[in-house]
Every structure is written in structure tokens, then in C-alpha cells.
Design a protein around this motif. Structure first.
Motif: not given
Length: 375
Positions: A28-33, A35-49, A308-314
Motif C-alpha cells: 500500500m505504501s508503494m502505491m502511495k509513492y 500517486l505522490k510521484a504524479e502529484e508532484v510532477g515526476l514523469d515515471v514510476f517503476a517497480t522491480g520484480e 529502500h532500507a526500512g524508511l518509514p512511509e512519511e
């Protein structure tokens, strides 16, 4: 030039609190990231597999389909689609559907994967990783470009009269990047087809990255896709920011020291010196990122790892906010001011590939029996 974020989707304990998110919370946090990326005007969101703990993104197209329904502008891609352990037929189907759902806002990055135990889980042998990548991608291209495919290879059962359903949106396959840290064969493969080459650019020094990109560029020109400096290049990077560098160093150190891919090795300062890792102020991130072009040449896509590395969502949301409001606007302006007119500013999009038509250089079909396979 495109700027965005990518995630590897690790579930890691926060070393400052001892709390570990659940797999559901992490997703759920990854999904928030995104949406936030689009909100602030970034161009790309990528996920690993990944298909092994502590990582959760085992079905990238499922995740990207959800994001597509919630967004309207951001380009959706993968920071790895495993061309070795996935069936090319299933990759072709999944990304064709995603193209339709996202109205063309889709590309993908092919990678071999470097987790040995995953290969036998999918009936493959990691020692055959390079031949698998070459054969599977050659088939994937045909599946996206030919109405009826008859095919026989080494690693899967033959196809007889196979027709992909659905076909790619507007009969235009998505643009493909080939991601590699150290495999020259993958750089060669990207150049052979006129595809993009993405240097992960996190673990290695700039001399290594430059060597890989120079190889790709020279072979891109060799195969007749354009001049070497026009080759389509993307870079990764890892950043952590605070308004001032002292706070960034202090706050990120415990996460770095315990990170699954960093911790318990060289110090953070050594890693910052040797690699693109940037921990500091927005101004320092801008300065170091601009220096990438000194050895990578003018390139088209920059993706940052921020979660990465356990950073909290906020804390991650704060990083994305800083990227979109303070860092990327400056980077866009500076990179474009330095770019010669003959070098593409962006990678191919669905619209540009569709406009090229079936004879466009990025959609060239090479028959199996006459293909000059990459070395």
C-alpha cells in the motif's frame, strides 16, 4: 528528459524503531509513492520484480494496472521484468493488456535477475541466464509484431500458429529498456535492437558505468540506429535528502548501515565517494546528478531509489516531495540547456512509436533465420 522513482519493494525493519511493516502495508505504501510521484510532477514510476522474501512486488503488471487506474499522466514501467524466468508469451500478454488499460503510458525494462534460487523455482538454470535472455526476448519481439507466430527454440515448447490476444495498443509494442549492472551481452542486445539501455548505477563506480554505456553506444551506432550519442540511455541512483546535509547524514546513517543491499560493508561516506549514492541537501543531489552526464553522456531517463532500507512511509513521501518541488525542476532546466539539438531529450513514447509506423527503427522485425544475434 524524464525523471522518476523506482522501488525494489523490500520489507525491511526500521532500525530506528524496530518496526517491520506487513507485506500488505508495504504494498500500500508503494502505491502511495506512485500517486505522490504524479502529484508532484515526476514523469515515471517503476517497480522491480522479485519472487523471494523480503521483497513483495512479484506481479508488476498487477500493481501498475492499479496505478494506471488512479493516474492520468505518469509513465508506468518496471525496473526489472525477468526475461529469463518468465514465459515470453505471458510477458507479451500482460504488457499488451497493461498498455490498453494505461492508454499507452507503459514501457518496461528487461533484466536477468541475480537471485540464484529463483531460477529453479520457474524451471530454469541460472547458468543459462544469458542465452535465456537472448532467446526469450527475440521471441517476445515477434509476439508483439507478427499476427501469427511459428517458432521453435531451445528453452520452451514450440509455438504453432500462435496469435497474441490482445495485440499491443494501436499495433505498437511498448518501448523496451535492457537493464544490466555488469553483463556486456545485455548491452549488446539492447544495441542490436535499437532499444534503450538502463544502467542500474547504484553499486558500481562511475568508471564501470561509463564502460558499459560506451559499449552500448558504440554498438547502437554499429547496428545503424543512429550516432552513438543519440543512443537511448537511462540511469538509476539512490538519494536521501534533508534541507541541510548534516541532518541528512544523521538521519540516513542507521538505514544505510542496516540496508539489505548496503549494510555491513563500506561506510556510507565511502559509498558516497565511490558510487552515485547521494545523502545531503537538495542542492547536493542536483550537483551530483548533473555530474552523471560527464561520464554517461546526454541521457534520457533518470530514476531515483527513495524507499529502500526500512524508511518509514512519511519519510519517503517527504523525499518524493523534495524531488518534485526542489530538485527535478532544476535538473530539467540544466540538462536541457546542455543538450545538443540532435540528441533526443526523451525516450520513445507510445505516441512517437505509433507515428513511426511498422517501419520505424525501434519496431524493426528481424526474421529468426536471418538474425545476427548479439554476441
Amino acid at each position: 528528459m524524464q525523471f522518476g522513482i523506482f522501488t525494489v519493494g523490500d520489507v525491511t525493519t526500521d532500525p530506528t524503531t524496530g518496526k517491520t511493516p506487513s507485506e500488505h502495508q508495504r504494498l500500500m505504501s508503494m502505491m502511495k509513492y506512485a500517486l505522490k510521484a504524479e502529484e508532484v510532477g515526476l514523469d515515471v514510476f517503476a517497480t522491480g520484480e522479485h519472487h523471494n522474501p523480503p521483497f513483495v512486488p512479484s506481479s508488476p503488471t498487477t500493481m501498475l494496472g492499479w496505478i494506471a487506474a488512479k493516474t492520468s499522466k505518469i509513465q508506468l514501467t518496471t525496473s526489472t521484468t525477468l526475461i529469463t524466468t518468465n514465459d515470453p508469451v505471458k510477458i507479451a500478454e500482460d504488457f499488451s493488456i497493461l498498455q490498453h488499460l494505461a492508454d499507452g503510458r507503459v514501457d518496461l525494462m528487461m533484466g536477468r535477475g541475480n537471485t540464484g534460487p529463483v531460477y529453479p523455482w520457474f524451471g530454469k538454470d541460472i547458468r543459462e541466464g544469458i542465452p535465456l535472455a537472448i532467446e526469450n526476448y527475440h521471441l517476445l519481439r515477434r509476439l508483439w509484431r507478427e499476427k501469427t507466430v511459428d517458432w521453435q527454440g531451445q528453452f520452451r515448447t514450440p509455438l504453432r500458429g500462435f496469435t497474441l490476444a490482445p495485440a499491443p495498443l494501436d499495433d505498437t509494442p511498448p518501448f523496451v529498456w535492457h537493464g544490466s549492472i555488469r553483463s556486456t551481452e545485455i548491452a549488446e542486445q539492447a544495441a542490436f535492437y535499437g532499444d534503450g539501455f538502463f544502467a542500474n548505477h547504484i553499486f558500481w563506480n562511475k568508471e564501470h558505468t561509463q564502460q558499459m554505456i560506451d559499449l552500448y553506444r558504440s554498438r547502437f551506432e554499429h547496428y545503424g540506429h543512429g550516432s552513438a550519442d543519440q543512443a537511448i540511455v537511462g540511469l538509476g541512483g539512490h538519494i536521501f535528502m534533508r534541507k541541510n546535509s548534516q541532518d541528512a547524514i544523521r538521519d540516513f546513517r542507521p538505514y544505510f548501515n542496516n540496508a539489505p543491499v548496503y549494510g555491513h560493508g563500506p561506510s556510507m561516506e565511502d559509498f558516497m565517494e565511490m558510487t552515485p549514492l547521494t545523502v545531503g541537501s537538495p542542492e547536493q543531489v542536483i550537483e551530483k546528478t548533473l555530474s552523471f552526464a560527464d561520464y554517461a553522456g546526454h541521457y534520457q531517463r533518470q530514476l531515483f531509489l527513495v524507499d529502500h532500507a526500512g524508511l518509514p512511509e512519511e519519510m519517503v513521501l517527504e523525499q518524493i516531495e523534495l524531488l518534485g518541488t526542489e530538485v527535478v525542476p532544476v535538473l530539467r532546466k540544466e540538462f536541457e540547456a546542455r543538450r545538443p539539438a540532435h540528441i533526443p531529450s526523451d525516450p520513445p513514447s507510445h505516441a512517437s512509436l505509433r507515428a513511426q509506423g511498422p517501419d520505424g527503427k525501434h519496431r524493426k522485425v528481424i526474421p529468426v533465420e536471418s538474425a545476427e544475434q548479439p554476441a
